[in-house]
Motif scaffolding. Structure first.
Motif, PDB file in Angstrom:
ATOM      1  N   LYS A  55       0.854  -1.191   0.000  1.00  0.00           N
ATOM      2  CA  LYS A  55       0.000   0.000   0.000  1.00  0.00           C
ATOM      3  C   LYS A  55       0.887   1.236   0.000  1.00  0.00           C
ATOM      4  N   PRO A  61      -3.957   1.122  -3.223  1.00  0.00           N
ATOM      5  CA  PRO A  61      -3.882  -0.291  -2.847  1.00  0.00           C
ATOM      6  C   PRO A  61      -2.800  -1.068  -3.613  1.00  0.00           C
ATOM      7  N   HIS A  62      -2.330  -2.132  -2.976  1.00  0.00           N
ATOM      8  CA  HIS A  62      -1.375  -3.067  -3.567  1.00  0.00           C
ATOM      9  C   HIS A  62      -1.891  -3.557  -4.915  1.00  0.00           C
TER      10      HIS A  62
END
Length: 75
Positions: A55, A61-62
């Motif tokens: 993150k 977000p990843h």
């Protein structure tokens, strides 16, 4: 998915625009120290398509995909 064993790059700019397309709308910002994996690059183009690793500090977000200017990344 990010392939295992490939090297990631660190953002070196204090703030780097994370875009939907090369020179496109800004989706978010990446900050110094955030890590990305280069997914695509083109000869002669300063733009690279990246995938966020973990993150980001700004909350991206990843494994989110976007475009950044290559000059602000280092291994």
């Amino acid at each position: 998915m990010i392939p295992k064993g490939l090297k990631t790059h660190k953002v070196t700019a204090s703030a780097l625009r994370f875009r939907a397309a090369p020179n496109g709308r800004v989706k978010a910002l990446l900050f110094r120290g955030d890590r990305v994996f280069i997914r695509e690059s083109y000869v002669g183009s300063p733009w690279v398509k990246v995938v966020v690793v973990g993150k980001s500090r700004s909350g991206i977000p990843h494994e989110t995909r976007g475009w950044v200017y290559r000059a602000y990344l280092k291994r």
